[in-house]
Scaffold this active site. Structure first.
Site, PDB file in Angstrom:
ATOM      1  N   ASP A   1      14.763 -21.885 -23.934  1.00 26.58           N
ATOM      2  CA  ASP A   1      13.428 -22.455 -23.676  1.00 26.58           C
ATOM      3  C   ASP A   1      12.840 -21.995 -22.356  1.00 26.58           C
ATOM      4  OD1 ASP A   1      14.031 -25.696 -25.246  1.00 26.58           O
ATOM      5  OD2 ASP A   1      13.698 -23.699 -26.040  1.00 26.58           O
TER       6      ASP A   1
ATOM      7  N   CYS B   1       9.361 -21.996 -38.463  1.00 30.11           N
ATOM      8  CA  CYS B   1       8.267 -22.117 -37.489  1.00 30.11           C
ATOM      9  C   CYS B   1       8.113 -20.734 -36.878  1.00 30.11           C
ATOM     10  CB  CYS B   1       8.590 -23.185 -36.441  1.00 30.11           C
ATOM     11  SG  CYS B   1       9.747 -22.603 -35.227  1.00 30.11           S
TER      12      CYS B   1
ATOM     13  N   LYS C   1      11.115 -34.139 -23.081  1.00 29.88           N
ATOM     14  CA  LYS C   1      10.701 -34.215 -24.498  1.00 29.88           C
ATOM     15  C   LYS C   1      11.942 -34.196 -25.397  1.00 29.88           C
ATOM     16  CE  LYS C   1       9.275 -30.309 -26.611  1.00 29.88           C
ATOM     17  NZ  LYS C   1      10.018 -29.978 -27.834  1.00 29.88           N
ATOM     18  N   ASN C   2      12.867 -33.270 -25.105  1.00 24.47           N
ATOM     19  CA  ASN C   2      13.994 -33.057 -26.024  1.00 24.47           C
ATOM     20  C   ASN C   2      15.102 -34.089 -25.891  1.00 24.47           C
ATOM     21  OD1 ASN C   2      12.531 -30.997 -27.048  1.00 24.47           O
ATOM     22  ND2 ASN C   2      13.751 -29.346 -26.145  1.00 24.47           N
TER      23      ASN C   2
ATOM     24  N   ARG D   1      14.988 -21.470 -38.719  1.00 21.06           N
ATOM     25  CA  ARG D   1      15.436 -22.793 -38.239  1.00 21.06           C
ATOM     26  C   ARG D   1      15.897 -23.706 -39.394  1.00 21.06           C
ATOM     27  NH1 ARG D   1      11.655 -24.694 -33.485  1.00 21.06           N
ATOM     28  NH2 ARG D   1      13.513 -25.892 -32.951  1.00 21.06           N
TER      29      ARG D   1
ATOM     30  N   ARG E   1       2.201 -29.721 -26.706  1.00 25.36           N
ATOM     31  CA  ARG E   1       3.349 -30.324 -27.369  1.00 25.36           C
ATOM     32  C   ARG E   1       4.460 -30.595 -26.364  1.00 25.36           C
ATOM     33  NH1 ARG E   1       5.461 -27.523 -32.638  1.00 25.36           N
ATOM     34  NH2 ARG E   1       6.851 -29.259 -32.261  1.00 25.36           N
TER      35      ARG E   1
HETATM   36  C1  EPZ Z   1      16.520 -27.701 -29.981  1.00 23.27           C
HETATM   37  O1  EPZ Z   1      16.030 -27.206 -31.208  1.00 23.27           O
HETATM   38  C2  EPZ Z   1      15.301 -27.868 -29.089  1.00 23.27           C
HETATM   39  N1  EPZ Z   1      14.399 -28.842 -29.696  1.00 23.27           N
HETATM   40  C3  EPZ Z   1      14.603 -26.516 -28.933  1.00 23.27           C
HETATM   41  O2  EPZ Z   1      13.532 -26.701 -28.033  1.00 23.27           O
HETATM   42  C4  EPZ Z   1      15.589 -25.539 -28.308  1.00 23.27           C
HETATM   43  O3  EPZ Z   1      14.974 -24.274 -28.217  1.00 23.27           O
HETATM   44  C5  EPZ Z   1      16.842 -25.438 -29.196  1.00 23.27           C
HETATM   45  O4  EPZ Z   1      17.410 -26.761 -29.373  1.00 23.27           O
HETATM   46  C6  EPZ Z   1      17.906 -24.547 -28.588  1.00 23.27           C
HETATM   47  O5  EPZ Z   1      18.265 -25.025 -27.323  1.00 23.27           O
HETATM   48  C7  EPZ Z   1      14.680 -30.157 -29.581  1.00 23.27           C
HETATM   49  O6  EPZ Z   1      15.683 -30.554 -29.004  1.00 23.27           O
HETATM   50  C8  EPZ Z   1      13.708 -31.108 -30.199  1.00 23.27           C
HETATM   51  P1  EPZ Z   1      19.266 -25.583 -32.697  1.00 23.27           P
HETATM   52  P2  EPZ Z   1      17.006 -27.199 -32.493  1.00 23.27           P
HETATM   53  O7  EPZ Z   1      19.580 -26.404 -33.898  1.00 23.27           O
HETATM   54  O8  EPZ Z   1      17.986 -28.287 -32.401  1.00 23.27           O
HETATM   55  C9  EPZ Z   1      20.257 -22.304 -35.938  1.00 23.27           C
HETATM   56  C10 EPZ Z   1      11.325 -26.569 -27.322  1.00 23.27           C
HETATM   57  O9  EPZ Z   1      10.715 -25.581 -26.940  1.00 23.27           O
HETATM   58  N2  EPZ Z   1      20.561 -23.430 -36.820  1.00 23.27           N
HETATM   59  O10 EPZ Z   1      20.103 -25.754 -31.473  1.00 23.27           O
HETATM   60  O11 EPZ Z   1      16.151 -27.098 -33.694  1.00 23.27           O
HETATM   61  C11 EPZ Z   1      18.794 -22.244 -35.545  1.00 23.27           C
HETATM   62  O12 EPZ Z   1      18.061 -21.531 -36.513  1.00 23.27           O
HETATM   63  C12 EPZ Z   1      12.199 -26.493 -28.543  1.00 23.27           C
HETATM   64  O13 EPZ Z   1      11.336 -27.683 -26.732  1.00 23.27           O
HETATM   65  C13 EPZ Z   1      21.083 -23.173 -38.089  1.00 23.27           C
HETATM   66  O14 EPZ Z   1      21.265 -22.020 -38.485  1.00 23.27           O
HETATM   67  O15 EPZ Z   1      17.758 -25.818 -32.286  1.00 23.27           O
HETATM   68  C14 EPZ Z   1      18.838 -21.505 -34.216  1.00 23.27           C
HETATM   69  O16 EPZ Z   1      18.904 -20.110 -34.475  1.00 23.27           O
HETATM   70  C15 EPZ Z   1      12.029 -25.159 -29.246  1.00 23.27           C
HETATM   71  N3  EPZ Z   1      21.381 -24.213 -38.910  1.00 23.27           N
HETATM   72  C16 EPZ Z   1      20.160 -21.962 -33.606  1.00 23.27           C
HETATM   73  O17 EPZ Z   1      20.934 -22.493 -34.688  1.00 23.27           O
HETATM   74  C17 EPZ Z   1      21.202 -25.534 -38.513  1.00 23.27           C
HETATM   75  O18 EPZ Z   1      21.506 -26.451 -39.310  1.00 23.27           O
HETATM   76  C18 EPZ Z   1      20.010 -23.063 -32.562  1.00 23.27           C
HETATM   77  O19 EPZ Z   1      19.190 -24.055 -33.146  1.00 23.27           O
HETATM   78  C19 EPZ Z   1      20.684 -25.770 -37.223  1.00 23.27           C
HETATM   79  C20 EPZ Z   1      20.379 -24.710 -36.394  1.00 23.27           C
END
Ligand code: EPZ
Length: 418
Positions: free
Chosen positions: A305, A117, A22-23, A122, A397
């Site tokens: 995850d 969420c 998915k990701n 996020r 999802r």
């Molecule tokens: C990706 O989400 C994945 N989703 C998530 O999988 C996964 O849990 C996550 O990466 C971490 O590995 C997809 O790839 C579609 P991040 P993403 O940006 O990119 C903070 C699932 O279950 N952050 O790496 O949204 C954020 O709040 C999903 O398949 C900021 O502060 O995660 C988090 O605490 C859930 N500012 C941390 O960084 C930003 O601009 C990591 O988030 C971006 C992120």
């Protein structure tokens, strides 16, 4: 709303066909916005999030043609709306991935702020910071991000923290920018590498994907590609953890075992026997489960995850374990539900302490987010008696035909619409 009914306590034996990731699929589908040429993307998983992304791309004007095996033909030739509306973005945060490619190719995009969420705030500040560094103007008004740039300019961008979709969004944007972009402190997840490989197939000039420094040399145009999405390492890990916890044996094919090494080493520490040969992996469950301490981290660390799934396994391990969540601020919502099944878990800040119990007892539980619900399904498969998992739209999802795949392993699990 639908729910899953599980009669637990059954050992699981057999083979599971792992779906496309998915990701990886979600950012790769957004690459269709970067070119008028046709993209053929194969090995897409049948998931709600993929359907949502295809709906969003269709809304923007991408021509989408599904083929019978959930391959898809996409063409960005007729993109006529540079906007991702709230009603679509609120159901799937990854919609923000249309931002980079739209601004790169059309100089403008308006995307609803994803909002928080269940698992955390996020924010997308890193996505915005990167686009501004590339010369874009960003306005936030009435819940929408409006981004415009005559033409994005290559820049050096240092992420304040590791962000998977932040890295992907800016990689997508940089492919058509004027000059070279260097992303530092970039995410190293395999799904980032899969996106880079697809973009290179379209003529993008990218080096360093999979390391913390990615260099993208902008080109004037990209062409179409025929690309197959990688396997879903989180889905594979979920089935491996389930069989390790219930007892039994599992065969998975078509894996790159190296990219699930952190999970394999944890399941081996738990007492599981893991044999791999080429792209095949055989897991034999341990006679007794050792407790395993987990601390989530960006790749190649232990994936957040997979945190809920390993916690479910720890609930019946022979001793005490700790699970620390360092990526998201609210990713322990499965704890209360696991305690309804008899688990002994105490939360201390971002760490959960689990006392293994001899058995779990089935009960009604509620899914709260995608991976928490996977942990509850594993707990239901472990527990004696009947467990009902509600709100399984969260599961749909990210897991394709979950009751069918577990059913093929011998699990007594069925979906009920109530
Ligand atoms: C990706 O989400 C994945 N989703 C998530 O999988 C996964 O849990 C996550 O990466 C971490 O590995 C997809 O790839 C579609 P991040 P993403 O940006 O990119 C903070 C699932 O279950 N952050 O790496 O949204 C954020 O709040 C999903 O398949 C900021 O502060 O995660 C988090 O605490 C859930 N500012 C941390 O960084 C930003 O601009 C990591 O988030 C971006 C992120």
């Amino acid at each position: 709303m639908e729910k899953l009914l599980i009669q637990g306590g059954v050992k699981l034996f057999g083979e599971v066909e792992v779906s496309g990731a998915k990701n990886a699929a979600l950012p790769i589908l957004c690459a269709s916005l970067l070119t008028p040429d046709k993209l053929r993307i194969r090995n897409l998983p049948h998931l709600q999030d993929v359907t949502t992304m295809l709906t969003l791309l269709g809304h923007i004007g991408v021509d989408v043609e599904l083929d019978e095996k959930m391959g898809v033909m996409l063409s960005g030739a007729n993109v006529n709306r540079l906007q991702a509306p709230y009603e679509l973005v609120r159901t799937m945060r990854a919609s923000v991935l249309v931002l980079g490619p739209l601004v790169a190719r059309f100089g403008r995009a308006q995307v609803s702020l994803p909002g928080g969420c269940a698992i955390g705030q996020r924010p997308v500040d890193q996505h915005i910071k990167g686009l501004e560094a590339m010369g874009a103007e960003v306005e936030i008004d009435q819940g929408y991000l409006t981004v415009s740039a005559h033409r994005l300019i290559g820049a050096e961008i240092v992420f304040d923290l590791v962000t998977v979709t932040g890295t992907e969004n800016l990689m997508l944007a940089a492919t058509l920018a004027d000059g070279v972009t260097v992303l530092r402190n970039a995410a190293m997840e395999p799904e980032v590498v899969d996106l880079a490989n697809c973009l290179v197939g379209m003529g993008a000039k990218i080096s360093g994907a999979g390391s913390e420094t990615i260099k993208i040399e902008g080109v004037s145009a990209l062409k179409g590609v025929d690309y197959a999405v990688m396997f879903d390492r989180i889905e594979a890990g979920t089935y491996m953890t389930a069989v390790a916890a219930t007892g039994g044996e599992l065969l998975l094919r078509g894996l790159d075992v190296n990219i699930i090494s952190s999970l394999v080493s944890k399941l081996s520490s738990a007492g599981g026997e893991v044999h791999s040969e080429g792209e095949d992996l055989l897991l034999r469950a341990p006679c007794r489960l050792n407790p395993i301490d987990i601390k989530t981290a960006p790749y190649p660390g232990f994936p957040t995850d997979m945190q809920a799934q390993l916690m479910a396994l720890n609930t019946i391990a022979d001793g005490t374990s700790t699970v620390s969540e360092t990526i998201f601020e609210n990713r322990f919502m499965h704890v209360q539900e696991l305690k309804r099944l008899g688990a002994k878990i105490e939360i201390q800040g971002n760490m959960a302490v689990i006392q293994g119990v001899s058995e779990l007892a089935g009960a009604e539980v509620m899914a709260t987010d995608l991976r928490a619900s996977a942990g509850l399904v594993i707990a239901g498969l472990i527990a004696s008696g009947e467990t009902s998992v509600g709100r399984i739209y969260h599961l749909d999802r990210g897991y394709e035909r979950i009751e069918e795949k577990f059913g093929r392993l011998g699990a007594k699990i069925r979906r009920l619409s109530n």
